[in-house]
Design a protein around this motif. Sequence first.
Motif, mmCIF file in Angstrom:
data_model
loop_
_atom_site.group_PDB
_atom_site.id
_atom_site.type_symbol
_atom_site.label_atom_id
_atom_site.label_comp_id
_atom_site.label_asym_id
_atom_site.label_seq_id
_atom_site.Cartn_x
_atom_site.Cartn_y
_atom_site.Cartn_z
ATOM 1 N N HIS A 53 -6.571 -6.272 4.760
ATOM 2 C CA HIS A 53 -7.082 -5.135 5.529
ATOM 3 C C HIS A 53 -5.959 -4.516 6.358
ATOM 4 N N ALA A 54 -5.054 -5.359 6.868
ATOM 5 C CA ALA A 54 -3.889 -4.837 7.577
ATOM 6 C C ALA A 54 -3.025 -4.000 6.637
ATOM 7 N N ALA A 55 -2.876 -4.467 5.396
ATOM 8 C CA ALA A 55 -2.114 -3.711 4.401
ATOM 9 C C ALA A 55 -2.802 -2.386 4.075
ATOM 10 N N THR A 56 -4.133 -2.377 4.102
ATOM 11 C CA THR A 56 -4.872 -1.132 3.855
ATOM 12 C C THR A 56 -4.664 -0.146 4.999
ATOM 13 N N PHE A 57 -4.663 -0.644 6.239
ATOM 14 C CA PHE A 57 -4.359 0.216 7.384
ATOM 15 C C PHE A 57 -2.982 0.846 7.186
ATOM 16 N N PHE A 58 -2.005 0.012 6.814
ATOM 17 C CA PHE A 58 -0.644 0.480 6.560
ATOM 18 C C PHE A 58 -0.620 1.534 5.457
ATOM 19 N N LYS A 59 -1.376 1.313 4.404
ATOM 20 C CA LYS A 59 -1.428 2.255 3.295
ATOM 21 C C LYS A 59 -1.786 3.660 3.791
ATOM 22 N N TYR A 60 -2.879 3.752 4.533
ATOM 23 C CA TYR A 60 -3.312 5.063 5.016
ATOM 24 C C TYR A 60 -2.317 5.648 5.999
ATOM 25 N N LEU A 61 -1.861 4.827 6.960
ATOM 26 C CA LEU A 61 -0.943 5.326 7.973
ATOM 27 C C LEU A 61 0.370 5.790 7.348
ATOM 28 N N PHE A 62 0.884 5.023 6.402
ATOM 29 C CA PHE A 62 2.169 5.351 5.785
ATOM 30 C C PHE A 62 2.051 6.578 4.887
ATOM 31 N N GLU A 63 0.990 6.644 4.117
ATOM 32 C CA GLU A 63 0.809 7.801 3.241
ATOM 33 C C GLU A 63 0.621 9.077 4.049
ATOM 34 N N ILE A 64 -0.125 9.002 5.164
ATOM 35 C CA ILE A 64 -0.316 10.166 6.028
ATOM 36 C C ILE A 64 0.984 10.557 6.711
ATOM 37 N N SER A 65 1.736 9.578 7.187
ATOM 38 C CA SER A 65 2.925 9.837 8.002
ATOM 39 C C SER A 65 4.190 10.094 7.197
ATOM 40 N N CYS A 66 4.300 9.454 6.024
ATOM 41 C CA CYS A 66 5.546 9.514 5.255
ATOM 42 C C CYS A 66 5.381 10.179 3.889
ATOM 43 N N GLY A 67 4.141 10.318 3.411
ATOM 44 C CA GLY A 67 3.911 10.984 2.135
ATOM 45 C C GLY A 67 4.291 10.172 0.917
ATOM 46 N N VAL A 68 4.512 8.874 1.097
ATOM 47 C CA VAL A 68 4.881 7.995 -0.017
ATOM 48 C C VAL A 68 3.691 7.097 -0.342
ATOM 49 N N PRO A 69 3.270 7.034 -1.613
ATOM 50 C CA PRO A 69 2.132 6.187 -1.973
ATOM 51 C C PRO A 69 2.399 4.709 -1.703
ATOM 52 N N VAL A 70 1.353 4.012 -1.301
ATOM 53 C CA VAL A 70 1.413 2.565 -1.074
ATOM 54 C C VAL A 70 0.381 1.918 -1.980
ATOM 55 N N ALA A 71 0.836 1.018 -2.839
ATOM 56 C CA ALA A 71 -0.043 0.389 -3.824
ATOM 57 C C ALA A 71 -0.162 -1.100 -3.569
ATOM 58 N N SER A 72 -1.403 -1.585 -3.569
ATOM 59 C CA SER A 72 -1.653 -3.018 -3.435
ATOM 60 C C SER A 72 -1.578 -3.670 -4.810
ATOM 61 N N VAL A 73 -0.801 -4.741 -4.901
ATOM 62 C CA VAL A 73 -0.675 -5.479 -6.162
ATOM 63 C C VAL A 73 -1.431 -6.797 -6.009
ATOM 64 N N GLY A 74 -2.356 -7.060 -6.908
ATOM 65 C CA GLY A 74 -3.132 -8.291 -6.843
ATOM 66 C C GLY A 74 -2.252 -9.506 -7.053
ATOM 67 N N PRO A 75 -2.303 -10.494 -6.149
ATOM 68 C CA PRO A 75 -1.453 -11.683 -6.289
ATOM 69 C C PRO A 75 -1.619 -12.410 -7.622
ATOM 70 N N SER A 76 -2.809 -12.362 -8.192
ATOM 71 C CA SER A 76 -3.046 -13.075 -9.449
ATOM 72 C C SER A 76 -2.243 -12.493 -10.615
ATOM 73 N N ILE A 77 -1.747 -11.266 -10.451
ATOM 74 C CA ILE A 77 -0.899 -10.670 -11.492
ATOM 75 C C ILE A 77 0.259 -11.607 -11.821
ATOM 76 N N ALA A 78 0.819 -12.229 -10.766
ATOM 77 C CA ALA A 78 1.927 -13.167 -10.963
ATOM 78 C C ALA A 78 1.449 -14.602 -11.053
ATOM 79 N N SER A 79 0.549 -15.021 -10.129
ATOM 80 C CA SER A 79 0.210 -16.437 -10.005
ATOM 81 C C SER A 79 -0.686 -16.949 -11.119
ATOM 82 N N VAL A 80 -1.518 -16.089 -11.689
ATOM 83 C CA VAL A 80 -2.441 -16.503 -12.753
ATOM 84 C C VAL A 80 -2.042 -15.923 -14.105
ATOM 85 N N TYR A 81 -1.753 -14.626 -14.104
ATOM 86 C CA TYR A 81 -1.484 -13.958 -15.382
ATOM 87 C C TYR A 81 -0.021 -13.966 -15.799
ATOM 88 N N GLY A 82 0.863 -14.321 -14.870
ATOM 89 C CA GLY A 82 2.273 -14.475 -15.208
ATOM 90 C C GLY A 82 2.962 -13.210 -15.674
#
Length: 341
Positions: A53-82
Amino acid sequence: MTQSLMLKEAGQSPEVVATLLEKERPAFAEIARLFSSARPSVVTTAARGSSDHAATFFKYLFEISCGVPVASVGPSIASVYGSQLHLKGGIHFTVSQSGGSPDIIALQAAAKRGGATTIAVVNVTDSPLAREADIVLDMNAGPEKSVAATKSFIASVAALSGVTAAISGSKELSDGLARLPQALAGTASIDGAAAEEVLFNASSLYTGGRGPAFAIALESALKAKETSGLHAEAFSLAELMHGPMRLVQPGFPIIAFAPDDAAFAHNAQALERLKGLGATTVSFSSTPLPGINLSMPSTGNGLIDPLVSLLCYYRLIEQVTRRKGFDPDKPANLLKVTETM
């Protein structure tokens, strides 16, 4: 009645934030220089639970303030799916109080192998996550013993907001952050009795907000579930106007975080409509809104203000939890550090 750890630690938030903003100035500057040099077209994050949720706050604040997209990557992409990540020239933030969960450690390693510079936002700076990161941003929250994260969440958002202010160069954002400790401290005297009754008598509720406030709605819904066993779902107030509105019946509780920012008029309109359907609306805002309104201290920046409202909410849900006969420090089925893969 003995004060719970949750309430005690939440009350430490103003001092924690003041310390963090002062001590981490060199880290903010280093990250700003990195961003200026790398100029990534996207920033990535990874986290779990409240930290997400903190990362989501950052996503909105950063995109509004800096105009650069912020993408959340699911941890299982690496830890489970390799899977391999392709992040050449990227910047990757991992947010974690403990820095010890194997899945986010695995994803940070994958991000580094994929070419990203890794930044760990952590409260335990000798953790595996911190040791393996390129840059460490310390929450400076001190030991947090309550299972329900409070001061560490507020600290992580403040840290990521400091990053955003440094990169954007926004004086308005920097000034708002400078006033954040005082605004947080100002929540201690707020009378939340009417809101407390709504929460105590609820069997189910919605939480809502837009922009950074949506992240606070997510966090508040999680705290309702994990401390008081109260079913709560979080929505953007815009999304709530679609399918979720079907469940709104007379008396249905809706907790809204509505700071005085660009979305305020839209939020007010949504709450008027929901109130017209019979919903019991409780709003956290520095500006009056329909229904029960808790008047919040302001930092002077509506993008930062939702964090002030959250501290008030933490106190409310802690009290509701006690009234229900539960221990907010020992929620059923939960541990302080959850290790997932």
